[in-house]
Design a protein around this motif. Structure first.
Motif, PDB file in Angstrom:
ATOM      1  N   SER A   6       0.843  -1.189   0.000  1.00 54.88           N
ATOM      2  CA  SER A   6       0.000   0.000   0.000  1.00 54.88           C
ATOM      3  C   SER A   6       0.876   1.236   0.000  1.00 54.88           C
ATOM      4  N   GLY A   7       0.237   2.391  -0.186  1.00 57.50           N
ATOM      5  CA  GLY A   7       0.949   3.656  -0.081  1.00 57.50           C
ATOM      6  C   GLY A   7       1.240   4.348  -1.382  1.00 57.50           C
ATOM      7  N   GLY A   8       0.905   3.728  -2.499  1.00 56.37           N
ATOM      8  CA  GLY A   8       1.137   4.377  -3.775  1.00 56.37           C
ATOM      9  C   GLY A   8       0.218   5.558  -3.988  1.00 56.37           C
ATOM     10  N   ARG A  18       5.905   7.050   0.760  1.00 53.49           N
ATOM     11  CA  ARG A  18       6.372   5.891   1.521  1.00 53.49           C
ATOM     12  C   ARG A  18       5.439   4.714   1.261  1.00 53.49           C
ATOM     13  N   LEU A  19       5.989   3.660   0.744  1.00 49.45           N
ATOM     14  CA  LEU A  19       5.233   2.439   0.511  1.00 49.45           C
ATOM     15  C   LEU A  19       5.365   1.518   1.722  1.00 49.45           C
ATOM     16  N   SER A  20       4.297   0.773   1.980  1.00 52.01           N
ATOM     17  CA  SER A  20       4.306  -0.206   3.057  1.00 52.01           C
ATOM     18  C   SER A  20       3.938  -1.573   2.504  1.00 52.01           C
ATOM     19  N   LEU A  80       9.299   1.274   1.944  1.00 47.70           N
ATOM     20  CA  LEU A  80      10.176   1.874   0.949  1.00 47.70           C
ATOM     21  C   LEU A  80       9.915   3.371   0.951  1.00 47.70           C
ATOM     22  N   GLN A  81      10.847   4.122   1.505  1.00 48.68           N
ATOM     23  CA  GLN A  81      10.767   5.584   1.495  1.00 48.68           C
ATOM     24  C   GLN A  81      11.370   6.075   0.190  1.00 48.68           C
ATOM     25  N   GLY A 117       0.830  -5.336  -5.539  1.00 42.93           N
ATOM     26  CA  GLY A 117       1.296  -4.174  -6.287  1.00 42.93           C
ATOM     27  C   GLY A 117       0.549  -2.910  -5.908  1.00 42.93           C
ATOM     28  N   THR A 118       1.255  -1.806  -5.935  1.00 42.45           N
ATOM     29  CA  THR A 118       0.659  -0.501  -5.678  1.00 42.45           C
ATOM     30  C   THR A 118       1.221   0.484  -6.702  1.00 42.45           C
TER      31      THR A 118
END
Length: 124
Positions: A6-8, A18-20, A80-81, A117-118
């Motif tokens: 998530s986070g896209g 920031r992706l989680s 992922l920052q 995927g995001t």
């Protein structure tokens, strides 16, 4: 292990996201974890990986210095920052996991668990 990314979103060039990646099903701390990305019409490419135990981090040259991979074992979550985003970072981002570490951390076919995927879209 099951993964959910998530986070896209949509961000302007130079911005940050920031992706989680939430993991469930098995203990998270022993897994090698990675982020890959796939742009339209292109193959899925390695972005970043983090080694279990030592926490050593590995990056593709295209994201080095801009992206940071991390993990929170207490929360069973990979992050992922992404800073200083560029239009060429536009892609669907996938998290991946496997139960062992090897030097082949950048190869998609060595991972057996994938998130859904995001989408990350960077506008110019």
């Amino acid at each position: 292990v099951q993964l959910q990314a998530s986070g896209g979103g949509l961000v302007q060039a130079g911005g940050s996201l920031r992706l989680s990646c939430a993991a469930s099903g098995r203990p998270f701390s022993n897994y090698a974890m990675a982020w890959f990305r796939q742009a339209p019409g292109k193959e899925r490419d390695f972005a970043a990986a983090i080694r279990p135990g030592s926490g050593a981090k590995y990056y593709a040259d295209s994201v080095k210095g801009r992206f940071t991979v991390s993990r929170d074992s207490a929360k069973n979550t990979l992050y992922l920052q992404m800073n200083s985003l560029k239009p060429e970072d536009t892609a669907v981002y996938y998290c991946a996991a496997r139960g062992y570490w090897s030097v082949r951390y950048s190869e998609t076919n060595t991972y057996n668990s994938w998130g859904q995927g995001t989408q990350v879209t960077v506008s110019s």
